[in-house]
Design a protein around this motif. Structure first.
Motif, PDB file in Angstrom:
ATOM      1  N   VAL A 107      -4.235   4.250   0.504  1.00 18.25           N
ATOM      2  CA  VAL A 107      -4.511   5.082  -0.771  1.00 18.25           C
ATOM      3  C   VAL A 107      -3.941   6.464  -0.514  1.00 18.25           C
ATOM      4  CG1 VAL A 107      -5.774   6.062  -2.640  1.00 18.25           C
ATOM      5  CG2 VAL A 107      -6.578   3.758  -1.598  1.00 18.25           C
TER       6      VAL A 107
ATOM      7  N   GLY B 247      -2.116   2.815  -4.656  1.00 12.09           N
ATOM      8  CA  GLY B 247      -2.829   1.783  -3.927  1.00 12.09           C
ATOM      9  C   GLY B 247      -2.776   0.419  -4.333  1.00 12.09           C
TER      10      GLY B 247
ATOM     11  N   ASN C 160      -9.246   0.756  -4.618  1.00 11.11           N
ATOM     12  CA  ASN C 160      -9.909   0.217  -3.342  1.00 11.11           C
ATOM     13  C   ASN C 160     -11.174   0.742  -3.083  1.00 11.11           C
ATOM     14  OD1 ASN C 160      -7.429  -1.122  -3.280  1.00 11.11           O
ATOM     15  ND2 ASN C 160      -6.340   0.183  -1.766  1.00 11.11           N
TER      16      ASN C 160
END
Length: 280
Positions: free
Chosen positions: A166, A160, A145
């Motif tokens: 995350v 994630g 991400n």
């Protein structure tokens, strides 16, 4: 790993058993286990209740840095020429060009460039466990991400599946966590989990061990198959044997197999092609 080295590692983790046991009890229990696990001569004995713990040292590095940024994300995407996706319902083992290892969970994928050995950048969607080969000249970066995890050599998981959160769990080594736009730093120790989501960061403890209390060997077999992808074949007259053991959730498979072999005086064969372990 020779007997003396294995002996030292078992004793180190053995001492991490619950504090309710006194030092005298733990020491006596350890001596009893060592005598049974490493006898002068190999002979048939009736398996008894063991308390054991196994640990593997994988490129421990104190002070490794983990940084969360967004600027380098486009650079990685541009060089991601190799894509490995796990579309099965079982875990998938991957050896990267630099000899680092990745355990890729179902519905997860990684991508990296052709020059990975020199430019160790890898992108992940989903969940994976990394055993990073130590290389001070070429930091290892995991993009997930909007975060970047930068390490030189340690063992950790990155999770994630969506853009919201995350999670990084540290199993071996020591890492420093930074978040873009924040001056605060977080130094993680083994057994700590860092979570970043909704512009909020937190650190909490998690158990990096799994305990089996008086369980049948078939239960351990199922655990190995689910977490390592290897089918375990046990002699019929051993299937009802009971075992009590504590192991690191990310323990090296061969250490677990060797431990069971010593405890029950069994020979074993690991077939990597068939993904099968046979005790006899």
């Amino acid at each position: 790993m020779d007997k003396e080295k294995l002996d030292e590692e078992f004793k180190k983790i053995w001492n991490e058993t619950p504090a309710s046991h006194s030092n005298e009890i733990k020491e006596a229990s350890w001596e009893k286990f060592r005598t049974a696990a490493f006898p002068p001569k190999k002979k048939k004995v009736s398996p008894w209740r063991y308390y054991a713990a196994a640990s593997v040292l994988l490129f421990v590095l104190v002070g490794t840095g983990i940084y969360f940024t967004a600027e380098t994300q486009n650079e990685l995407v541009a060089i991601s020429e190799n894509v490995i996706e796990n579309t099965t319902s079982k875990i998938k083992s991957v050896v990267l060009p630099d000899s680092s290892k990745v355990i890729l969970k179902p519905n997860s994928k990684i991508s990296y460039g052709n020059n990975f050995a020199l430019n160790r950048k890898i992108e992940i969607t989903g969940e994976a466990y990394f055993q990073v080969k130590k290389d001070k000249q070429h930091p290892f970066q995991v993009f997930c991400n909007e975060t970047t995890t930068t390490v030189l050599g340690t063992c950790f998981t990155v999770k994630g599946f969506n853009q919201k959160e995350v999670t990084v769990e540290l199993f071996e080594g020591s890492v420093q966590m930074n978040v873009k736009g924040q001056d605060q730093k977080w130094i993680l120790k083994p057994g700590q989990k860092f979570t970043y989501g909704n512009q909020t960061a937190s650190v909490e403890e998690f158990s990096r061990f799994v305990d089996f209390d008086n369980e049948k060997l078939t239960v351990i077999s199922s655990y190995i198959e689910e977490n390592y992808g290897y089918k375990v074949i046990i002699p019929q007259d051993y299937k009802d044997q009971k075992i009590t053991i504590r192991i690191n959730k990310k323990e090296d498979l061969k250490i677990i197999v060797q431990l069971i072999s010593e405890m029950y005086n069994l020979n074993f064969e690991i077939n990597d092609d068939l993904k099968q372990i046979t005790f006899q």
